[in-house]
Design an enzyme around this catalytic site. Structure first.
Site, PDB file in Angstrom:
ATOM      1  N   GLU A   1       1.155   3.977   2.982  1.00  0.00           N
ATOM      2  CA  GLU A   1       1.475   3.365   4.252  1.00  0.00           C
ATOM      3  C   GLU A   1       3.216   3.417   4.286  1.00  0.00           C
ATOM      4  O   GLU A   1       3.951   2.435   4.425  1.00  0.00           O
ATOM      5  CB  GLU A   1       1.155   2.082   4.371  1.00  0.00           C
TER       6      GLU A   1
ATOM      7  N   GLU B   1       1.060  -4.057  11.384  1.00  0.00           N
ATOM      8  CA  GLU B   1       0.349  -3.003  11.245  1.00  0.00           C
ATOM      9  C   GLU B   1       0.909  -1.808  12.332  1.00  0.00           C
ATOM     10  O   GLU B   1       1.082  -2.084  13.482  1.00  0.00           O
ATOM     11  CB  GLU B   1      -1.058  -3.132  11.614  1.00  0.00           C
TER      12      GLU B   1
ATOM     13  N   HIS C   1       0.812  -1.220  -0.031  1.00  0.00           N
ATOM     14  CA  HIS C   1       0.011  -0.003  -0.055  1.00  0.00           C
ATOM     15  C   HIS C   1       1.014   1.026  -0.129  1.00  0.00           C
ATOM     16  O   HIS C   1       1.632   1.514   1.018  1.00  0.00           O
ATOM     17  CB  HIS C   1      -0.788  -0.209   1.308  1.00  0.00           C
TER      18      HIS C   1
END
Length: 854
Positions: free
Chosen positions: A446, A611, A443
């Site tokens: 990010e 994450e 992504h």
């Protein structure tokens, strides 16, 4: 070669010492005469200025590559002189200058030359053979071309390739790394924050707008270095003089994202972000520049088209600001700034998806400064290339870190693959090493994943004893940037295919999703060679603080809870940043296409998505503070440290964590049953309880937003579907049953005969008779239907009905003769051709013909 000269030269070369020939191969070329074609090409290239070397360095000679490498006139791209159009494709120009090591084939050639000096009398024609320095011959074979990328030892890097619709300014931006001396705390709302009403360009003034941006309905076609051709226009307003205080906006640089800026008041601006290219979604990442600032003046910025209903800005996260003057004079980099921060729903309702607004105020530190704003610390494709170039040029790190090209992206940008391991002493030792696979930036918005990856690479490539031990026992496969196209153009989530790559790891569309397809294929080959102990993909999270992992629950009782050991160890090593309570191990159906789940199903037991928050920590000493670049890089080190604990031959730590996990699970189950108002004896076989029942979802992004075919194939599919609809409208609806088909044929034939009778004047009387007796048709139709039911005739679909006026067998020509006994005077259809069983029959009624068909 001329035979007489060749014999003479062989004798002359044979008298030279072999060591002298090895020391100076040019002597060999001077003793040999080129063939006529080489001589012609030498003079031809020299005449046009393409070739300036000596005759001994002809393009097809053995020393050609060595001369071109050391001649300062040859550019880094491998073209002759200043003419770069000799090799028109820049992707091919890069593949000419990567240093290689001595191969076994080169050793065999050297040994053969040692045994037979006469082999040196003719120039080698191989383009694979390279030479090192003048005066020394260390021949080596060129590596296969498509295995890795090529960094020159100096000079410019491979320029990013942009879609041809994108305008790109000719400026190279660079930001320094800086760690704030004091913690940067979350913003504490006062309750008096202003919620500005959205005005729009109807009542404001557009001061910046991009027009040439591909959106939904278009798709990627081609790319080039520098993006759109032609003169780059100025989308910003022109200042009327030194007193004009209008801010000048810009985002047409690498990773930049700003679509439009509207001035609604003297120091107030409404900003619109650009959606991911070729989509109408995913507005989260922003990164833009402002100039012509005024010191100690309060400006307000409001982003008006964010799509997520929840955000970390609601719990104290601040935007990032970078001052160019502060960086140059005080060595200060990115820092958290902003006041009166509010995240709220947009009050404009156009009937489409709802938008959300982010507003904040700022005071610039200097007059006439150049400042940048960003959602998070940017890390561009050029930043990655600079880092990898330093690794490739490091004589120590390049010994155990091999840089390769995994593939090319849709736009032609290189997707890099690093293989990191110490050289093994024996093949058996090399085969015993387990593998670890790490990746980041699937992504593109990010960027925190890249900073964690940089911290990991800094440590694993260092001379630390722990790093050396890890390189001794593991083979690390690292893909530092999976989606370079999205990073370059400033996307938040998608690639240039207009789709989320982390939903397509099961794809078979190699050309549409090359980065993901080759990554999965690389892991598949790796699993055939050795065990892969761990897979981890680095991501960022926009709604939760801290750092945590998503894993996959193992169904094998032998490894029950083992997938939770590594996250628990990591939480103990980083207690103020990593939250084990936020980890989740549920495999949801909507996440089947993610890298984590696909790698787990391929056989990697410990498969994770890491994450890391865009905000900061709510744990320990770092509570209520933003993460800095150094915080994220330190997590990369702790991943290595936890990996050593996880693989420690002394299994004490592992078993302690496993026992702690079982106790935590008992408590969680007890808590769930208390909430449901049920009692349960946890002393029994409580481990049989499904963990999915007590875990919530991963609360990630909705995969349906970016799933499906790539945009260009989707448009093709729409065209095919439209053609199918048109074809179906034109096509008659087929009859469903044999009975309906027979009745339809009968009605059509009767109506055709009736029309013929009505059109014939002499038969007008009979037509009136038929009109007075409609029951005849009904009786005939009913009788025919009953006969059809009894006979059950079959129609060959490949044949059309054929009709005849003959009522007799094939050998009879008299139409008044009675039919033969074997011919039935009924509606009958022959299964076989007329040449075998005779013609079809026709029943004769007064002035009425009823046809049959084969």
């Amino acid at each position: 070669m001329f035979p007489a000269l060749e014999t003479e030269l062989k004798q002359e070369v044979g008298t030279l010492p072999l060591r002298e020939l090895h020391r100076n191969p040019v002597l060999l070329d001077q003793k040999t005469c080129p063939d006529p074609y080489e001589d012609f090409m030498y003079h031809h290239l020299q005449y046009y200025g393409y070739f300036k070397a000596q005759r001994g360095s002809l393009p097809n000679s053995a020393s050609h590559q060595h001369v071109r490498k050391n001649n300062p006139r040859y550019g880094l791209s491998g073209s002759f002189g200043e003419r770069e159009d000799v090799i028109p494709d820049p992707l091919q120009k890069e593949k000419l200058l990567w240093p290689t090591c001595l191969s076994s084939a080169a050793h065999r050639q050297i040994e053969a030359v040692s045994r037979d000096p006469l082999m040196l009398s003719s120039p080698l024609k191989s383009r694979q053979l390279l030479h090192d320095e003048f005066g020394e011959v260390n021949p080596c074979l060129r590596e296969p071309r498509d295995l890795f990328t090529f960094f020159p030892s100096s000079g410019p890097l491979q320029a990013p390739r942009w879609p041809i619709e994108c305008e790109v300014i000719k400026e190279n931006l660079h930001h320094i790394e800086w760690v704030p001396p004091q913690p940067e705390y979350f913003y504490q709302p006062t309750g008096n924050e202003k919620l500005p009403e959205i005005v729009g360009e109807e009542k404001g003034t557009v001061v910046y707008q991009l027009d040439s941006v591909p959106t939904e309905g278009s798709y990627f076609t081609s790319s080039r270095v520098g993006g759109k051709r032609g003169i780059i226009r100025e989308p910003a307003v022109t200042l009327q003089g030194p007193e004009d205080n209008t801010l000048l906006f810009e985002s047409r640089f690498e990773s930049g994202n700003l679509q439009k800026a509207v001035r609604v008041d003297t120091y107030e601006y409404e900003l619109t972000l650009r959606t991911d290219l070729y989509t109408n979604k995913h507005t989260q990442w922003f990164y833009f520049r402002v100039q012509n600032t005024r010191k100690d003046t309060t400006y307000r910025f409001t982003i008006v088209n964010l799509l997520k209903p929840k955000s970390l800005y609601t719990v104290g996260m601040k935007p990032l600001m970078y001052s160019q003057l502060d960086a140059n004079t005080h060595n200060i980099g990115w820092r958290r700034e902003g006041n009166e921060i509010r995240y709220y729903k947009n009050n404009t309702d156009d009937g489409q998806q709802p938008f959300y607004c982010l507003t904040w105020t700022i005071q610039f530190p200097h007059d006439q400064d150049t400042c940048f704003f960003a959602h998070f610390y940017p890390y561009t494709y050029t930043d990655l290339q600079c880092y990898l170039l330093s690794v490739a040029n490091n004589p120590v790190q390049s010994q155990f870190c091999k840089l390769r090209t995994l593939c090319r992206s849709l736009a032609g940008n290189t997707v890099y693959l690093l293989t990191i391991t110490n050289p093994s002493r024996t093949p058996r030792e090399a085969a015993a090493k387990k593998a670890v696979v790490l990746s980041a930036r699937v992504h593109p918005g990010e960027s925190n994943g890249s900073w964690i990856m940089k911290g990991f690479l800094d440590f694993i490539l260092s001379n630390s004893p722990d790093a050396q031990l890890l390189r001794d026992i593991f083979v690390f496969k690292v893909v530092p940037m999976l989606n370079p196209d999205g990073v370059i153009v400033g996307n938040y989530r998608c690639s240039l295919a207009g789709r989320d790559l982390n939903r397509h790891y099961k794809t078979i569309l190699k050309e549409s999703f090359p980065c993901i397809w080759h990554t999965r294929n690389m892991v598949k080959r790796l699993l055939e060679e050795r065990e892969v102990l761990l897979y981890c993909d680095f991501h960022g999270h926009s709604r939760k603080n801290n750092i945590f992992l998503y894993g996959c629950k193992n169904n094998d009782r032998k490894y029950w809870l083992h997938e939770r050991v590594f996250p628990l160890m990591l939480s103990k090593n980083v207690p103020d940043k990593f939250s084990f309570q936020s980890c989740n191990f549920k495999v949801q159906k909507c996440k089947e296409g993610t890298g984590r789940v696909v790698m787990w199903r391929m056989g990697i037991l410990n498969s994770y998505t890491m994450e890391s928050t865009f905000g900061g920590s709510t744990l320990g000493n770092k509570r209520d503070t933003h993460f800095t670049i150094e915080d994220l890089k330190s997590l990369g080190y702790h991943v290595c440290d936890t990996l050593l604990d996880f693989c420690d031959p002394d299994r004490t730590k592992f078993m302690q964590c496993l026992a702690e996990l079982k106790e935590l699970l008992k408590q969680e189950i007890h808590k769930k049953f208390n909430e449901l108002g049920q009692d349960m004896d946890l002393e029994g076989n409580w481990s049989d309880i499904s963990l999915s029942d007590i875990e919530s979802s991963t609360s990630g992004s909705d995969s349906s937003l970016s799933d499906g075919l790539p945009v260009h194939l989707l448009s093709m599919a729409d065209e095919v579907n439209q053609k199918k609809k048109i074809y179906k409208k034109k096509k008659k609806k087929p009859l469903q049953t044999r009975k309906q088909r027979n009745e339809q044929y009968q009605k059509n034939n009767l109506m055709r005969e009736l029309k013929l009778i009505e059109d014939t004047p002499e038969r007008a009387g009979f037509a009136s008779t038929l009109q007075k007796q409609p029951t005849f048709f009904r009786n005939s139709e009913n009788a025919s239907s009953s006969m059809m039911r009894n006979e059950k005739p079959r129609l060959n679909k490949t044949q059309k009905p054929r009709f005849t006026v003959s009522c007799c067998p094939k050998r009879s020509t008299n139409s008044s003769q009675e039919p033969a006994p074997d011919m039935k005077p009924l509606w009958s259809r022959n299964r076989y051709p007329a040449t075998k069983r005779g013609r079809a029959t026709m029943m004769v009624y007064p002035s009425l013909h009823i046809y049959t068909y084969p």
